[in-house]
Design a protein around this motif. Structure first.
Motif, short mmCIF file in Angstrom:
data_model
loop_
_atom_site.label_atom_id
_atom_site.label_comp_id
_atom_site.label_asym_id
_atom_site.label_seq_id
_atom_site.Cartn_x
_atom_site.Cartn_y
_atom_site.Cartn_z
N LYS A 214 0.81 -1.23 0.00
CA LYS A 214 0.00 0.00 0.00
C LYS A 214 0.83 1.27 0.00
CE LYS A 214 -4.36 -1.74 1.40
NZ LYS A 214 -5.23 -2.18 2.44
N GLY A 226 -3.68 3.46 -3.18
CA GLY A 226 -4.68 2.41 -3.38
C GLY A 226 -4.04 1.04 -3.49
N TYR A 269 -13.65 -9.29 1.29
CA TYR A 269 -12.20 -9.11 1.43
C TYR A 269 -11.89 -8.80 2.89
CZ TYR A 269 -7.96 -6.10 0.67
OH TYR A 269 -6.74 -5.50 0.71
N ASN A 285 -13.59 -5.26 2.99
CA ASN A 285 -14.04 -4.66 1.75
C ASN A 285 -15.09 -5.59 1.17
OD1 ASN A 285 -12.29 -2.43 1.79
ND2 ASN A 285 -10.63 -3.68 0.96
N GLY A 289 -10.12 -6.96 -4.25
CA GLY A 289 -9.11 -5.91 -4.07
C GLY A 289 -8.52 -5.46 -5.40
N1 GLY Z 1 -5.79 -3.06 -2.51
C1 GLY Z 1 -6.62 -2.72 -1.45
C2 GLY Z 1 -8.03 -2.55 -1.78
O1 GLY Z 1 -8.48 -2.92 -2.84
O2 GLY Z 1 -8.77 -2.03 -0.96
#
Ligand code: GLY
Ligand code: AMP
Length: 442
Positions: A214, A226, A269, A285, A289
């Motif tokens: 990240k 991101g 996620y 999430n 991702g």
């Molecule tokens: N790569 C982290 C996300 O998709 O939130």
């Protein structure tokens, strides 16, 4: 069958590429799509903040199956809209999407269901937030409650930094309404991994594990982004750790959703920190991702449409998901200025040379075609992804491909997958539990 995909980033290009491989797909549509997606799907304009308009797109293209890439439409209720109209869509309804749409909701949900996560406080105004800081050391993590496109988390190193972040979010409202309420939490130390499942609320199909990067710069330094790259390799989690994650985190999450009558169909996620006390949830999430999807799908051998159909028909439990044993690595090529305001409109060269290398696929994230030229059009521009028989070979291959591409101001991390290499060394199997050196990133 016709399939419709919503989204426009590198994640969606990888999804479109994988969906196109399926024998079950007749027409593939993507709204709004991007330059890379347009090579494998018909792209249609769409406003992803407007569930009603998205339903109209699905009705127009007569798609019996729709897949949603990003979180915004899920949090806005696109699944509820489709279900009212009797159309199949993969993703959670609005009420369940709060797991990502509100960090306060997610933390309280974890507290109710005893899911391991960092100790926290929620504050509704600036004075209460500053007061609540007393419950933490100077190294506190401050999170805007609402969606903030990856900009809503500040890792403060001192009390002054924490107060400055609270001031920015709550008084100056730099993140708009997303920062009016905040979550403050203890800073966890450990290695971060991404654990993503496909679920119908009861059965669970874990995807191959992945690890995101990240921070903007090598060694996990610099501001948060991101995601600057990701890799997928079975060595990221041992079978024992996977069993622990399923038992202590995934199981209680799904039974908690069921107990609160929150239906869930789709990808979920778990952003996890592997702490000395075991895995803890950093965030949920309600989607795949980005960029984890790119290397993960490169390893998926099961037909994705078959998998999504099984999910929609309640047959997920009986379906094995097959993965290539070969690891894969994705390196994000970013514009000058990213994760701040990116420079755009720069000519990209070497794309075709990179893609012509065996085992390499370059996904588009932020590009446009203008007068026959490929130009940069965003912060994250291209996602160079490669697979090989082992992790060192996959890393070598992805960087050989990245080295063929050029645009003015291009920057990328040179250490994607390095944590995986450390794990391969003798005695290197335990995740490193060092402190996270990243600074505040508001
Ligand atoms: N790569 C982290 C996300 O998709 O939130
Ligand atoms: P989030 O959007 O909640 O995943 O936060 C973004 C990033 O901030 C995570 O990927 C971590 O790198 C970092 N982070 C979030 N919460 C914590 C925490 N409690 N301790 C340490 N780092 C964190």
């Amino acid at each position: 069958m016709n399939v419709l995909l919503f989204g426009s980033g590198g994640r969606e290009h990888a999804l479109a590429w994988k969906l196109r491989e399926s024998q079950l797909v007749e027409e593939l549509y993507c709204a709004p799509g991007n330059v890379g997606i347009a090579q494998v799907a018909e792209c249609i304009p769409a406003d992803l903040a407007d569930p009603r308009a998205m339903l109209e797109v699905a009705q127009q293209v007569k798609a019996p199956l729709t897949l949603v890439g990003p979180e915004l439409p899920l949090v806005a209720g696109v699944v509820d809209e489709f279900e009212r109209a009797g159309l199949t869509i993969i993703g959670p309804p609005r009420a369940s999407a709060q797991l990502e749409g509100s960090k306060a909701f997610a933390k309280r949900f974890m507290e109710r269901h005893r899911i391991p996560t960092a100790r926290f406080e929620v504050a509704e105004d600036f004075e209460a937030a500053v007061h609540a800081l007393d419950a933490f050391g100077p190294q506190v993590v401050i999170k805007a409650d609402g969606l903030a496109a990856g900009k809503g988390v500040a890792l403060a190193a001192t009390h002054e930094e924490a107060v400055a972040s609270l001031d920015a979010m709550m008084r100056q409202k730099t993140l708009g309404p997303a920062g009016e309420r905040v979550v403050m939490e203890e800073r966890l130390a450990g290695e971060e991994i991404s654990f993503i499942i496909l679920t119908d609320g009861k059965s669970v199909a874990p995807l191959a594990p992945s690890q995101d990067h990240k921070a903007a710069f090598d060694g996990d330094l610099g501001p948060n982004t991101g995601g600057m790259g990701a890799y997928s390799d079975d060595s990221i989690i041992s079978p024992r750790l996977q069993e622990q994650i399923l038992r202590t985190i995934v199981g209680p999450t799904l039974s908690g959703l069921a107990a609160e009558a929150l239906p869930y169909h789709g990808f979920l996620y778990f952003g996890l920190m592997l702490t000395a006390e075991g895995p803890k949830v950093l965030e949920y999430n309600v989607r795949l991702g980005d960029p984890e999807t790119q290397p993960t799908l490169m390893r998926m051998r099961t037909d994705l449409v078959e998998l999504l159909q099984a999910l929609a028909e309640g047959r997920l439990g009986g379906l094995p998901v097959h993965w290539s044993p070969n690891p894969s690595v994705c390196v994000v090529l970013a514009s000058k200025g990213y994760p701040g305001k990116p420079d755009t409109g720069k000519a990209i060269t070497g794309f075709d040379v990179a893609e012509s290398l065996g085992g390499v696929k370059v996904f588009h994230a932020g590009t446009v075609f203008d007068d026959g030229r490929l130009l940069t059009a965003g912060g994250r521009v291209l996602d160079v992804t490669a697979t090989a028989e082992n992790l060192p070979a996959a890393i070598e291959r992805v960087y050989a491909a990245a080295g063929k591409i050029h645009f003015e101001g291009m920057h990328y991390r040179r250490d994607i997958g390095a944590k995986g290499l450390r794990r391969l060394r003798p005695g290197g199997s335990a995740p490193s539990l060092g402190t996270n050196p990243r600074g505040a990133h508001l």
